[in-house]
Design a protein around this motif. Structure first.
Motif, short mmCIF file in Angstrom:
data_model
loop_
_atom_site.label_atom_id
_atom_site.label_comp_id
_atom_site.label_asym_id
_atom_site.label_seq_id
_atom_site.Cartn_x
_atom_site.Cartn_y
_atom_site.Cartn_z
N THR A 36 0.60 -1.03 -0.37
CA THR A 36 -0.08 0.02 -0.29
C THR A 36 0.52 1.42 0.14
OG1 THR A 36 -2.34 -1.10 0.92
CG2 THR A 36 -2.01 1.46 1.33
N PHE A 37 1.54 0.79 1.07
CA PHE A 37 3.21 2.56 0.41
C PHE A 37 3.14 2.40 -0.71
CE2 PHE A 37 6.94 4.79 0.89
CZ PHE A 37 6.23 5.30 1.91
N THR A 38 3.40 1.59 -0.86
CA THR A 38 4.82 1.92 -2.42
C THR A 38 2.86 2.51 -3.52
OG1 THR A 38 6.03 -0.11 -2.25
CG2 THR A 38 5.71 0.80 -4.21
N PHE A 39 2.15 2.03 -3.43
CA PHE A 39 0.72 2.52 -4.28
C PHE A 39 0.57 3.71 -4.11
CE2 PHE A 39 -3.45 3.31 -3.99
CZ PHE A 39 -3.68 2.85 -6.02
N ILE A 40 0.57 4.27 -3.30
CA ILE A 40 0.61 5.14 -2.28
C ILE A 40 1.81 6.25 -3.40
CG2 ILE A 40 0.20 7.65 -0.89
CD1 ILE A 40 -1.32 5.36 0.55
N ALA A 41 2.91 6.35 -3.07
CA ALA A 41 3.65 6.54 -3.20
C ALA A 41 3.80 6.53 -5.60
CB ALA A 41 4.84 5.86 -2.71
N ILE A 42 3.27 5.89 -5.51
CA ILE A 42 3.15 5.71 -7.30
C ILE A 42 1.45 6.71 -7.62
CG2 ILE A 42 2.92 3.87 -9.25
CD1 ILE A 42 4.06 2.09 -7.96
N PHE A 92 -11.42 12.39 -9.17
CA PHE A 92 -11.21 12.58 -10.75
C PHE A 92 -10.22 10.43 -10.39
CE2 PHE A 92 -11.01 16.60 -12.12
CZ PHE A 92 -12.63 16.95 -11.20
N TYR A 93 -8.68 10.34 -9.88
CA TYR A 93 -8.34 9.73 -10.37
C TYR A 93 -8.54 8.37 -9.23
CZ TYR A 93 -4.52 12.61 -11.13
OH TYR A 93 -3.34 13.59 -11.58
N PHE A 94 -9.70 8.21 -8.42
CA PHE A 94 -9.96 7.34 -7.77
C PHE A 94 -11.02 6.46 -8.66
CE2 PHE A 94 -14.36 6.06 -5.21
CZ PHE A 94 -13.86 5.04 -4.80
N LEU A 95 -11.85 7.76 -9.71
CA LEU A 95 -13.12 7.33 -10.39
C LEU A 95 -12.82 6.37 -11.27
CD1 LEU A 95 -16.07 7.04 -11.50
CD2 LEU A 95 -15.28 8.99 -12.26
N THR A 96 -11.04 7.02 -12.09
CA THR A 96 -10.78 5.93 -12.80
C THR A 96 -10.39 5.27 -12.81
OG1 THR A 96 -9.00 7.49 -13.21
CG2 THR A 96 -10.77 7.66 -14.67
N CYS A 97 -9.32 5.21 -11.91
CA CYS A 97 -8.54 3.64 -11.01
C CYS A 97 -9.24 2.65 -10.86
CB CYS A 97 -7.96 4.26 -9.75
SG CYS A 97 -6.19 2.76 -8.48
N VAL A 256 -2.98 -1.60 -7.00
CA VAL A 256 -3.89 -1.37 -6.03
C VAL A 256 -3.80 -2.71 -5.57
CG1 VAL A 256 -5.92 -1.23 -5.60
CG2 VAL A 256 -5.49 -0.27 -8.32
N SER A 257 -3.70 -2.77 -3.65
CA SER A 257 -3.22 -3.81 -3.22
C SER A 257 -4.33 -4.58 -2.57
CB SER A 257 -1.92 -2.98 -2.55
OG SER A 257 -2.33 -2.32 -1.63
N MET A 268 -6.45 7.65 -2.46
CA MET A 268 -6.32 8.30 -2.98
C MET A 268 -6.65 9.62 -2.61
SD MET A 268 -7.09 5.54 -6.36
CE MET A 268 -6.01 6.62 -7.77
N LEU A 269 -7.19 9.75 -1.69
CA LEU A 269 -8.04 11.55 -1.65
C LEU A 269 -7.27 12.20 -0.26
CD1 LEU A 269 -10.88 10.40 -3.38
CD2 LEU A 269 -12.05 11.76 -2.06
N VAL A 270 -7.20 11.37 1.20
CA VAL A 270 -6.44 11.64 2.13
C VAL A 270 -5.38 12.00 1.76
CG1 VAL A 270 -6.69 11.11 3.95
CG2 VAL A 270 -8.21 11.02 3.35
N PHE A 271 -3.91 10.47 1.85
CA PHE A 271 -2.74 10.85 1.59
C PHE A 271 -1.97 11.74 1.01
CE2 PHE A 271 -4.14 6.35 3.67
CZ PHE A 271 -3.61 6.51 5.24
N PRO A 272 -2.38 11.76 -0.08
CA PRO A 272 -2.09 12.92 -1.21
C PRO A 272 -1.99 13.87 -0.42
CG PRO A 272 -2.86 11.08 -3.02
CD PRO A 272 -3.27 10.74 -1.11
#
Length: 405
Positions: A36-42, A92-97, A256-257, A268-272
């Motif tokens: 998950t951390f790698t996913f958020i970093a990517i 937007f990114y959450f929707l398309t992901c 996605v993990s 996708m919304l909070v951490f970034p």
């Protein structure tokens, strides 16, 4: 264009609400899942570019000038800046992901020949725009080189080197994890160094930081103001986010993990937004107190910004070459490398000639949104409504990333 954009925004927020209502607790697994951390970093480093690092310092004053821009009067400049870059628009990114990970494998809308062409035009155009932004803003970022206004040969060389590095790293998917994690840690270090400098020179304290960060609260109390365009400049930003959304969704969906839908939305919304809010708070403190940016910090900011550009270009080049079957394994390393290098440099120059505009790309993406919805309703409604999980072939095996080419 404003009506088209507003309609696209309303549709996007409605689609997000529908996904959360229908698949709130569905387990989302990508083709090559990562931790998950790698996913958020990517997600963070691929979904942003050098503008995040430098734009706020050029924009705070404008958002605070209510004589010329009274439409910003409902919130402070930090909250406005945060609203242009964080939280709601990451939806937007959450929707398309979610779509590309869960729905597209059943729908195959992006396999339709015309859609495939439009999709790759969007990806390639936005890729070039990213390099163009770096080029035209380098005079401001590096005023020591040139007159601070003109693009000089050295800046072309820097952008060329960034494109060259991105093309090389895109040839193997394993590089994206290295780039993303490295850029993320350097970004965190940059924040620490800048705040540490303010603290050590007596121009900041822990209380000052939290006091400044607290100004972001005005964004959340005025969230409704950001759901539709405030003015032409906000409209430009929103079209820019739309142009990125399709391709970032395609790219991040594979990583996605195994998060639940609601967890994926939070990730996708909070951490970034936490990272962006922290960075903007530091920059706003420097702006409000009139603190100078030391030359070594300026160089560090440029370095992190260029690394983010390389991250973004890497993901986009990888995406359109996969879509068009122009991969390094098929073409050979040298043809792949020089073909993409020449194409990206040429398109970057076209943006400089004002031949292309990112607003047109964003408008195309909104058309794709609507086209996909109509296609699902008329052709694939039963398949979509029957979805109860990620595709069966997507398994939670973190070793897959090591085996991917």
């Amino acid at each position: 264009m404003t009506l088209w954009l507003s309609t696209g925004l309303i549709f996007t927020f409605a689609a997000i609400a529908l996904i959360l209502f229908k698949w709130w607790d569905l387990k989302v697994i990508g083709v090559t899942p990562v931790r998950t951390f790698t996913f958020i970093a990517i997600l963070f480093t691929s979904g942003l570019d050098v503008g995040l690092i430098m734009f706020p310092l050029t924009e705070f004053a404008g958002y605070g000038n209510l004589t010329e821009s009274p439409e910003y009067g409902f919130a402070n400049p930090l909250a406005i800046e945060f609203g242009f870059w964080a939280f709601l628009i990451w939806g937007f990114y959450f929707l398309t992901c979610f779509y590309f990970c869960v729905i597209e494998p059943r729908v195959k809308f992006f396999d339709i020949p015309l859609v495939r062409v439009v999709n790759n035009v969007v990806i390639i155009g936005t890729c070039a725009f990213t390099a163009f932004l770096l080029l035209v803003n380098l005079p401001w970022y590096l005023p020591e080189i040139g007159d601070g206004e003109t693009v000089v040969p050295t800046f072309y060389l820097i952008v060329f080197a960034a494109i060259a590095a991105a093309v090389y790293s895109s040839s193997k998917i394993k590089y994206v994890r290295i780039l993303s994690l490295g850029s993320s840690w350097l970004f965190i270090a940059l924040i620490a160094v800048m705040w540490g400098r303010a603290f050590l020179t007596g121009n900041g304290s822990v209380g000052d930081f939290f006091g400044t960060a607290g100004l972001i609260g005005e964004y959340f109390s005025n969230l409704h103001h950001f759901m539709l365009p405030l003015n032409d400049y906000h409209e430009f930003y929103l079209f820019w986010w739309f142009s990125w959304s399709i391709m970032i969704g395609q790219f991040t969906a594979r990583f996605v993990s195994g998060l639940r839908t609601w967890q994926l939305m939070i990730a996708m919304l909070v951490f970034p937004s936490i990272a962006i809010g922290t960075w903007f708070s530091v920059l706003y403190h420097y702006h409000a107190e009139g603190l100078n940016i030391a030359s070594y910090i300026n160089i560090a900011m440029i370095t992190v910004g260029i690394l983010m550009v390389i991250n973004s270009l890497d993901s986009l080049i990888r995406l359109y070459t996969d879509n068009l079957n122009l991969t390094a394994s098929r073409l050979g390393q040298w043809k792949y490398y020089f073909g993409n290098l020449i194409a990206m440099c040429g398109l970057t120059l076209l943006f400089q000639l004002d031949f292309l505009r990112i607003q047109w790309v964003g408008a195309l993406v909104i058309a794709l949104y609507f086209g996909c919805f109509v296609y699902i309703v008329t052709k694939r409604r039963a398949e979509v409504m029957g979805i109860e999980g990620s595709p069966k072939e997507n398994t939670l095996d973190f070793r897959k990333i090591e085996l991917a080419s």
